[in-house]
Design a protein around this motif. Structure first.
Motif, PDB file in Angstrom:
ATOM      1  N   CYS A 166     109.069  34.971  68.576  1.00 12.81           N
ATOM      2  CA  CYS A 166     108.729  35.624  67.328  1.00 12.81           C
ATOM      3  C   CYS A 166     109.212  37.080  67.378  1.00 12.81           C
ATOM      4  CB  CYS A 166     107.208  35.578  67.161  1.00 12.81           C
ATOM      5  SG  CYS A 166     106.543  36.513  65.789  1.00 12.81           S
ATOM      6  N   LYS A 167     109.707  37.582  66.261  1.00 13.38           N
ATOM      7  CA  LYS A 167     110.120  38.986  66.167  1.00 13.38           C
ATOM      8  C   LYS A 167     109.544  39.607  64.909  1.00 13.38           C
ATOM      9  CE  LYS A 167     114.379  40.508  65.099  1.00 13.38           C
ATOM     10  NZ  LYS A 167     114.354  41.737  64.279  1.00 13.38           N
ATOM     11  N   ALA A 168     109.089  40.826  65.047  1.00 11.88           N
ATOM     12  CA  ALA A 168     108.545  41.557  63.905  1.00 11.88           C
ATOM     13  C   ALA A 168     109.232  42.903  63.779  1.00 11.88           C
ATOM     14  CB  ALA A 168     107.045  41.753  64.062  1.00 11.88           C
ATOM     15  N   ASP A 169     109.536  43.268  62.555  1.00 12.33           N
ATOM     16  CA  ASP A 169     110.116  44.572  62.247  1.00 12.33           C
ATOM     17  C   ASP A 169     108.951  45.515  61.930  1.00 12.33           C
ATOM     18  OD1 ASP A 169     112.239  45.836  59.553  1.00 12.33           O
ATOM     19  OD2 ASP A 169     111.586  46.720  61.434  1.00 12.33           O
ATOM     20  N   LEU A 170     108.549  46.291  62.929  1.00 13.64           N
ATOM     21  CA  LEU A 170     107.393  47.148  62.751  1.00 13.64           C
ATOM     22  C   LEU A 170     107.746  48.401  61.960  1.00 13.64           C
ATOM     23  CD1 LEU A 170     105.707  47.074  66.282  1.00 13.64           C
ATOM     24  CD2 LEU A 170     105.212  45.651  64.283  1.00 13.64           C
ATOM     25  N   VAL A 171     106.854  48.770  61.074  1.00 12.87           N
ATOM     26  CA  VAL A 171     106.964  50.036  60.357  1.00 12.87           C
ATOM     27  C   VAL A 171     106.035  51.026  61.052  1.00 12.87           C
ATOM     28  CG1 VAL A 171     106.658  51.220  58.166  1.00 12.87           C
ATOM     29  CG2 VAL A 171     107.431  48.830  58.202  1.00 12.87           C
ATOM     30  N   LEU A 172     106.578  52.166  61.479  1.00 13.07           N
ATOM     31  CA  LEU A 172     105.817  53.158  62.240  1.00 13.07           C
ATOM     32  C   LEU A 172     105.523  54.372  61.373  1.00 13.07           C
ATOM     33  CD1 LEU A 172     107.982  53.022  65.500  1.00 13.07           C
ATOM     34  CD2 LEU A 172     105.999  51.608  64.892  1.00 13.07           C
ATOM     35  N   ASP A 173     104.456  55.111  61.738  1.00 11.93           N
ATOM     36  CA  ASP A 173     104.096  56.301  60.962  1.00 11.93           C
ATOM     37  C   ASP A 173     104.719  57.552  61.543  1.00 11.93           C
ATOM     38  OD1 ASP A 173     100.725  56.878  62.306  1.00 11.93           O
ATOM     39  OD2 ASP A 173     102.639  56.444  63.268  1.00 11.93           O
ATOM     40  N   ARG A 174     105.667  57.391  62.447  1.00 15.04           N
ATOM     41  CA  ARG A 174     106.370  58.529  63.043  1.00 15.04           C
ATOM     42  C   ARG A 174     107.742  58.068  63.496  1.00 15.04           C
ATOM     43  NH1 ARG A 174     101.900  59.259  67.481  1.00 15.04           N
ATOM     44  NH2 ARG A 174     100.749  58.476  65.683  1.00 15.04           N
ATOM     45  N   PHE A 175     108.618  59.048  63.795  1.00 11.73           N
ATOM     46  CA  PHE A 175     109.964  58.720  64.255  1.00 11.73           C
ATOM     47  C   PHE A 175     109.886  57.788  65.445  1.00 11.73           C
ATOM     48  CE2 PHE A 175     114.438  59.515  64.412  1.00 11.73           C
ATOM     49  CZ  PHE A 175     114.779  59.360  65.755  1.00 11.73           C
ATOM     50  N   PRO A 176     110.699  56.707  65.485  1.00 13.50           N
ATOM     51  CA  PRO A 176     111.839  56.385  64.625  1.00 13.50           C
ATOM     52  C   PRO A 176     111.496  55.568  63.387  1.00 13.50           C
ATOM     53  CG  PRO A 176     111.788  54.838  66.416  1.00 13.50           C
ATOM     54  CD  PRO A 176     110.626  55.778  66.638  1.00 13.50           C
ATOM     55  N   TYR A 177     110.239  55.477  63.014  1.00 18.67           N
ATOM     56  CA  TYR A 177     109.756  54.859  61.790  1.00 18.67           C
ATOM     57  C   TYR A 177     109.920  53.347  61.719  1.00 18.67           C
ATOM     58  CZ  TYR A 177     109.555  59.699  60.450  1.00 18.67           C
ATOM     59  OH  TYR A 177     109.279  61.042  60.437  1.00 18.67           O
ATOM     60  N   ARG A 178     110.804  52.762  62.544  1.00 18.28           N
ATOM     61  CA  ARG A 178     110.939  51.314  62.605  1.00 18.28           C
ATOM     62  C   ARG A 178     111.203  50.909  64.049  1.00 18.28           C
ATOM     63  NH1 ARG A 178     111.239  49.787  57.223  1.00 18.28           N
ATOM     64  NH2 ARG A 178     111.099  47.603  57.786  1.00 18.28           N
ATOM     65  N   SER A 179     110.723  49.749  64.401  1.00 16.38           N
ATOM     66  CA  SER A 179     110.932  49.265  65.758  1.00 16.38           C
ATOM     67  C   SER A 179     110.812  47.751  65.768  1.00 16.38           C
ATOM     68  CB  SER A 179     109.893  49.881  66.705  1.00 16.38           C
ATOM     69  OG  SER A 179     110.054  49.378  68.016  1.00 16.38           O
ATOM     70  N   ASP A 180     111.702  47.099  66.505  1.00 19.85           N
ATOM     71  CA  ASP A 180     111.612  45.646  66.664  1.00 19.85           C
ATOM     72  C   ASP A 180     110.665  45.308  67.803  1.00 19.85           C
ATOM     73  OD1 ASP A 180     115.107  44.907  65.930  1.00 19.85           O
ATOM     74  OD2 ASP A 180     113.363  45.106  64.631  1.00 19.85           O
ATOM     75  N   LEU A 181     109.827  44.314  67.580  1.00 26.22           N
ATOM     76  CA  LEU A 181     108.900  43.853  68.603  1.00 26.22           C
ATOM     77  C   LEU A 181     109.079  42.360  68.787  1.00 26.22           C
ATOM     78  CD1 LEU A 181     106.504  44.618  70.472  1.00 26.22           C
ATOM     79  CD2 LEU A 181     104.997  43.961  68.592  1.00 26.22           C
ATOM     80  N   TRP A 182     109.134  41.936  70.039  1.00 25.20           N
ATOM     81  CA  TRP A 182     109.308  40.524  70.371  1.00 25.20           C
ATOM     82  C   TRP A 182     108.059  39.974  71.039  1.00 25.20           C
ATOM     83  CZ3 TRP A 182     113.678  37.651  69.255  1.00 25.20           C
ATOM     84  CH2 TRP A 182     114.804  38.363  68.826  1.00 25.20           C
ATOM     85  N   GLY A 183     107.796  38.693  70.797  1.00 27.03           N
ATOM     86  CA  GLY A 183     106.754  38.001  71.529  1.00 27.03           C
ATOM     87  C   GLY A 183     107.285  37.508  72.865  1.00 27.03           C
ATOM     88  N   GLN A 184     106.399  36.871  73.615  1.00 25.13           N
ATOM     89  CA  GLN A 184     106.762  36.439  74.964  1.00 25.13           C
ATOM     90  C   GLN A 184     107.461  35.079  74.977  1.00 25.13           C
ATOM     91  OE1 GLN A 184     103.845  35.998  73.621  1.00 25.13           O
ATOM     92  NE2 GLN A 184     103.221  33.912  74.151  1.00 25.13           N
ATOM     93  N   GLY A 185     107.410  34.374  73.872  1.00 26.87           N
ATOM     94  CA  GLY A 185     108.080  33.085  73.762  1.00 26.87           C
ATOM     95  C   GLY A 185     107.152  31.912  74.016  1.00 26.87           C
ATOM     96  N   THR A 186     107.468  30.793  73.371  1.00 24.65           N
ATOM     97  CA  THR A 186     106.716  29.558  73.576  1.00 24.65           C
ATOM     98  C   THR A 186     107.721  28.412  73.673  1.00 24.65           C
ATOM     99  OG1 THR A 186     104.920  28.153  72.745  1.00 24.65           O
ATOM    100  CG2 THR A 186     106.357  29.137  71.086  1.00 24.65           C
ATOM    101  N   GLN A 187     107.519  27.554  74.653  1.00 23.60           N
ATOM    102  CA  GLN A 187     108.467  26.471  74.921  1.00 23.60           C
ATOM    103  C   GLN A 187     108.245  25.303  73.963  1.00 23.60           C
ATOM    104  OE1 GLN A 187     111.017  26.217  77.411  1.00 23.60           O
ATOM    105  NE2 GLN A 187     111.539  24.379  76.220  1.00 23.60           N
ATOM    106  N   VAL A 188     109.338  24.847  73.389  1.00 29.76           N
ATOM    107  CA  VAL A 188     109.342  23.623  72.587  1.00 29.76           C
ATOM    108  C   VAL A 188     110.319  22.656  73.239  1.00 29.76           C
ATOM    109  CG1 VAL A 188     109.949  22.593  70.374  1.00 29.76           C
ATOM    110  CG2 VAL A 188     108.726  24.778  70.426  1.00 29.76           C
ATOM    111  N   THR A 189     109.827  21.489  73.595  1.00 26.90           N
ATOM    112  CA  THR A 189     110.659  20.466  74.220  1.00 26.90           C
ATOM    113  C   THR A 189     110.555  19.193  73.405  1.00 26.90           C
ATOM    114  OG1 THR A 189     110.258  21.413  76.412  1.00 26.90           O
ATOM    115  CG2 THR A 189     111.143  19.173  76.319  1.00 26.90           C
ATOM    116  N   VAL A 190     111.718  18.682  72.996  1.00 28.23           N
ATOM    117  CA  VAL A 190     111.763  17.471  72.183  1.00 28.23           C
ATOM    118  C   VAL A 190     112.488  16.389  72.985  1.00 28.23           C
ATOM    119  CG1 VAL A 190     112.427  16.462  69.975  1.00 28.23           C
ATOM    120  CG2 VAL A 190     111.881  18.903  70.121  1.00 28.23           C
ATOM    121  N   SER A 191     111.788  15.322  73.287  1.00 28.85           N
ATOM    122  CA  SER A 191     112.383  14.238  74.055  1.00 28.85           C
ATOM    123  C   SER A 191     112.965  13.189  73.111  1.00 28.85           C
ATOM    124  CB  SER A 191     111.339  13.598  74.965  1.00 28.85           C
ATOM    125  OG  SER A 191     110.309  13.002  74.188  1.00 28.85           O
ATOM    126  N   SER A 192     114.016  12.538  73.591  1.00 31.75           N
ATOM    127  CA  SER A 192     114.686  11.524  72.748  1.00 31.75           C
ATOM    128  C   SER A 192     114.055  10.156  72.915  1.00 31.75           C
ATOM    129  CB  SER A 192     116.166  11.465  73.097  1.00 31.75           C
ATOM    130  OG  SER A 192     116.328  11.174  74.455  1.00 31.75           O
TER     131      SER A 192
END
Length: 121
Positions: free
Chosen positions: A95-121
């Protein structure tokens, strides 16, 4: 400190469905666009779907018609409903979020740690 926590991944069979959730928590000033990315072993991370704060969505061609992204702004949460899963959907989903900040640099990308999805055939 703001963090993103994903949940909902797992092991499923082809044709099954999964719903991923991602919650932003902490001292949040604002959140712009949010999105889901995935990375398979040996591959580059790729955009799966994104959604603006107003609800405009965008999807990778490979998931159009099968995946649906949505968000609840009041809960700072973004979801990814994945239907008709295929083995080629197997990856770590981030997951990624475009954070809006109240100070410089006013925007920042934040990433989650990830979750595994496995699809078997």
């Amino acid at each position: 400190q703001v963090q993103l926590v994903e949940s909902g991944g797992g092991l499923v069979q082809a044709g099954d469905s999964l719903r991923l959730s991602c919650v932003a928590s902490g001292s949040i000033f604002g959140i712009g666009s949010m999105g889901w990315y995935r990375q398979a072993p040996g591959e580059q991370r790729e955009l799966v779907a994104s959604i603006t704060r107003g609800g405009t969505t965008d999807y990778a061609d490979s998931v159009k018609g099968r995946f649906t992204i949505s968000r609840d702004n009041a809960k700072n949460t973004v979801y990814l409903q994945m239907n008709s899963l295929k083995p080629e959907d197997t990856a770590v989903y981030y997951c990624k979020a475009d954070l809006v900040l109240d100070r410089f640099p006013y925007r920042s990308d934040l990433w989650g740690q990830g979750t595994q999805v496995t699809v078997s055939s």
